[in-house]
Design a protein around this motif. Structure first.
Motif, PDB file in Angstrom:
ATOM      1  N   VAL A   8      55.038 124.284  -3.103  1.00 17.64           N
ATOM      2  CA  VAL A   8      53.583 124.466  -3.247  1.00 17.64           C
ATOM      3  C   VAL A   8      53.302 125.955  -3.127  1.00 17.64           C
ATOM      4  O   VAL A   8      53.363 126.514  -2.034  1.00 17.64           O
ATOM      5  CB  VAL A   8      52.811 123.679  -2.169  1.00 17.64           C
ATOM      6  CG1 VAL A   8      51.319 123.953  -2.290  1.00 17.64           C
ATOM      7  CG2 VAL A   8      53.098 122.191  -2.279  1.00 17.64           C
ATOM      8  N   ARG A  53      57.637 124.233   5.396  1.00  7.63           N
ATOM      9  CA  ARG A  53      57.256 122.977   4.761  1.00  7.63           C
ATOM     10  C   ARG A  53      57.064 123.137   3.260  1.00  7.63           C
ATOM     11  O   ARG A  53      56.442 122.300   2.605  1.00  7.63           O
ATOM     12  CB  ARG A  53      55.980 122.448   5.430  1.00  7.63           C
ATOM     13  CG  ARG A  53      56.259 121.903   6.825  1.00  7.63           C
ATOM     14  CD  ARG A  53      55.080 122.021   7.771  1.00  7.63           C
ATOM     15  NE  ARG A  53      55.449 121.508   9.095  1.00  7.63           N
ATOM     16  CZ  ARG A  53      56.190 122.198   9.972  1.00  7.63           C
ATOM     17  NH1 ARG A  53      56.638 123.419   9.652  1.00  7.63           N
ATOM     18  NH2 ARG A  53      56.498 121.678  11.142  1.00  7.63           N
ATOM     19  N   ILE A 107      55.397 125.499   1.574  1.00  8.70           N
ATOM     20  CA  ILE A 107      54.075 125.959   1.138  1.00  8.70           C
ATOM     21  C   ILE A 107      54.000 127.474   1.303  1.00  8.70           C
ATOM     22  O   ILE A 107      54.261 128.001   2.386  1.00  8.70           O
ATOM     23  CB  ILE A 107      52.950 125.309   1.977  1.00  8.70           C
ATOM     24  CG1 ILE A 107      53.071 123.780   1.935  1.00  8.70           C
ATOM     25  CG2 ILE A 107      51.583 125.754   1.467  1.00  8.70           C
ATOM     26  CD1 ILE A 107      52.175 123.079   2.934  1.00  8.70           C
ATOM     27  N   ALA A 126      46.221 117.644  -4.182  1.00 12.59           N
ATOM     28  CA  ALA A 126      47.278 117.221  -3.269  1.00 12.59           C
ATOM     29  C   ALA A 126      47.859 118.412  -2.518  1.00 12.59           C
ATOM     30  O   ALA A 126      48.215 118.308  -1.334  1.00 12.59           O
ATOM     31  CB  ALA A 126      48.367 116.481  -4.032  1.00 12.59           C
ATOM     32  N   GLU A 127      47.959 119.552  -3.184  1.00  8.45           N
ATOM     33  CA  GLU A 127      48.498 120.752  -2.546  1.00  8.45           C
ATOM     34  C   GLU A 127      47.562 121.260  -1.456  1.00  8.45           C
ATOM     35  O   GLU A 127      47.999 121.679  -0.376  1.00  8.45           O
ATOM     36  CB  GLU A 127      48.735 121.836  -3.595  1.00  8.45           C
ATOM     37  CG  GLU A 127      49.805 121.477  -4.608  1.00  8.45           C
ATOM     38  CD  GLU A 127      49.910 122.484  -5.741  1.00  8.45           C
ATOM     39  OE1 GLU A 127      50.997 122.583  -6.352  1.00  8.45           O
ATOM     40  OE2 GLU A 127      48.899 123.175  -6.022  1.00  8.45           O
ATOM     41  N   ARG A 169      45.394 119.481   0.250  1.00 10.07           N
ATOM     42  CA  ARG A 169      45.438 118.533   1.367  1.00 10.07           C
ATOM     43  C   ARG A 169      46.712 118.734   2.187  1.00 10.07           C
ATOM     44  O   ARG A 169      46.687 118.635   3.427  1.00 10.07           O
ATOM     45  CB  ARG A 169      45.328 117.106   0.840  1.00 10.07           C
ATOM     46  CG  ARG A 169      43.965 116.802   0.231  1.00 10.07           C
ATOM     47  CD  ARG A 169      43.841 115.363  -0.244  1.00 10.07           C
ATOM     48  NE  ARG A 169      42.593 115.148  -0.948  1.00 10.07           N
ATOM     49  CZ  ARG A 169      41.422 114.886  -0.369  1.00 10.07           C
ATOM     50  NH1 ARG A 169      41.365 114.811   0.961  1.00 10.07           N
ATOM     51  NH2 ARG A 169      40.337 114.694  -1.089  1.00 10.07           N
ATOM     52  N   GLN A 170      47.800 119.031   1.504  1.00 13.95           N
ATOM     53  CA  GLN A 170      49.058 119.277   2.204  1.00 13.95           C
ATOM     54  C   GLN A 170      48.965 120.543   3.051  1.00 13.95           C
ATOM     55  O   GLN A 170      49.405 120.569   4.205  1.00 13.95           O
ATOM     56  CB  GLN A 170      50.198 119.396   1.177  1.00 13.95           C
ATOM     57  CG  GLN A 170      51.581 119.480   1.779  1.00 13.95           C
ATOM     58  CD  GLN A 170      52.655 119.493   0.710  1.00 13.95           C
ATOM     59  OE1 GLN A 170      52.424 119.112  -0.439  1.00 13.95           O
ATOM     60  NE2 GLN A 170      53.854 119.947   1.067  1.00 13.95           N
ATOM     61  N   ALA A 218      49.078 120.810   7.166  1.00 10.36           N
ATOM     62  CA  ALA A 218      50.083 121.662   7.803  1.00 10.36           C
ATOM     63  C   ALA A 218      49.422 122.671   8.740  1.00 10.36           C
ATOM     64  O   ALA A 218      49.901 122.905   9.857  1.00 10.36           O
ATOM     65  CB  ALA A 218      50.919 122.376   6.749  1.00 10.36           C
TER      66      ALA A 218
END
Length: 363
Positions: A31, A324, A326, A348-349, A351-352, A356
């Motif tokens: 990401v 993770r 990102i 989705a990115e 939210r990820q 985190a």
């Protein structure tokens, strides 16, 4: 007697303004929220046009910049004649510096503005002057207080990077009104399309009214063509003439020209990108403020987070994200040492990244 080959002295003062992306133990990030690229990518029409243009890459693109300028003028309601297209807005800013700066000239920029601005001065042995601002926001009064007889240029990114903060159009006009006529005001408008603040306006009217104002734009952000390296400038005819003289022969590739024309004309795709960015930016900003972080009010496609007062540093948070998969972005300047910039990515990115950072701060 031996002689040593030496470059301009100022060039050796040029330093990187960004910290390399942290990749974590797994290597490349899955990401990537580090470089302000468009989450939704380029228009499918732009991709198709670039692919078609690849069939003819054995030919030079005759008047390619002129064709692109015509499309830009068509969409933005501008006369295409005073539009210069180049290899990214960065290359156009370099041309401006080459055209108007002599050794010893002064170039004013906001102290917390776009960190690369001093490098354009250094490359020409000119002197960058950091003007005081107001809590990371550019100040017209601060800039004007730095004007001297040696001032030749003022560089202002609006909205700015890396904070995302903008300067209202009345303040921009007041800044211009206070400058001598022999000082060029360069307004880097890379993120102009994203700006929705009521007091923000593209400086088109100011450029049309003045002989010493130019604005630069890029195709790397809202149009999703960062890999094509396309930019454009709108300015007075006399300035445009100088930039044309400094341009390279056939400066743009056929695929880049074709993609740029198709991208700027696909206004539906642009509207979708802007609507998506506005929604995601608002949600992510609110989520980060809810975690206790200072969130700079962004008018761009990224959000700057300040970790001052937190038990976790920005560097630690950046490493936490990297572990993770990102990637965020940190900056080399001391005043940004505890800040982290996050580009707006896919839903989705985002939210990820939010999950985190929540985990990181709670840990």
């Amino acid at each position: 007697m031996s002689q040593t080959l030496t470059p301009r002295a100022g060039i050796l003062r040029i330093k990187s303004h960004m910290v390399a992306v942290r990749t974590g133990t797994a290597g490349a990030p899955t990401v990537d929220l580090s470089s302000n690229e468009s989450a939704l990518g380029a228009s499918p029409k732009a991709l198709a046009a670039a692919h078609e243009a690849m069939r003819h890459i054995e030919r030079y693109p005759e008047d390619g910049p002129g064709q692109l300028a015509h499309a830009i003028g068509e969409v933005f309601g501008l006369d295409p004649m005073p539009i210069v297209c180049g290899h990214g807005s960065d290359e156009l800013l370099q041309r401006i510096a080459r055209g108007y700066l002599e050794p010893g000239d002064e170039v004013i920029h906001s102290v917390h503005g776009y960190p690369k601005f001093p490098n354009y001065a250094f490359a020409m042995d000119a002197t960058p002057v950091a003007a005081p601002d107001q809590d990371f926001k550019a100040s017209a009064d601060g800039i004007l207080s730095c004007v001297t007889p040696r001032t030749r240029m003022v560089l202002l990114a609006n909205p700015d990077n890396p904070t995302g903060i903008h300067l209202g159009s009345q303040d921009v006009r007041r800044l211009h009104a206070g400058l001598p006529g022999n000082v060029l005001l360069v307004l880097d408008s890379a993120y102009a399309e994203y700006a929705s603040a009521s007091d923000y306006a593209r400086p088109v009217d100011l450029v049309n009214e003045a002989d010493n104002v130019v604005m630069t734009h890029t195709f790397s952000k809202v149009f999703g063509l960062a890999g094509m390296r396309l930019g454009w400038l709108y300015g007075p005819v006399a300035v445009v003439d100088i930039l044309h003289r400094l341009g390279s022969t056939f400066p743009l590739s056929r695929p880049a020209i074709a993609a740029g024309i198709a991208a700027v004309r696909d206004e539906e795709h642009t509207r979708n990108v802007l609507a998506y960015n506005h929604e995601q930016r608002a949600r992510f900003s609110a989520d980060m403020a809810g975690l206790g972080l200072r969130v700079f009010p962004s008018e761009t496609n990224f959000v700057m987070l300040d970790f001052d007062g937190q038990q976790v540093t920005a560097a630690a948070a950046c490493d936490f994200l990297a572990a993770r998969g990102i990637a965020g972005r940190m900056f080399a300047q001391a005043d940004y040492r505890n800040m982290l910039r996050i580009t707006i990515g896919l839903d989705a990115e985002m939210r990820q990244a939010t999950a985190a950072l929540r985990e990181c701060l709670k840990a």
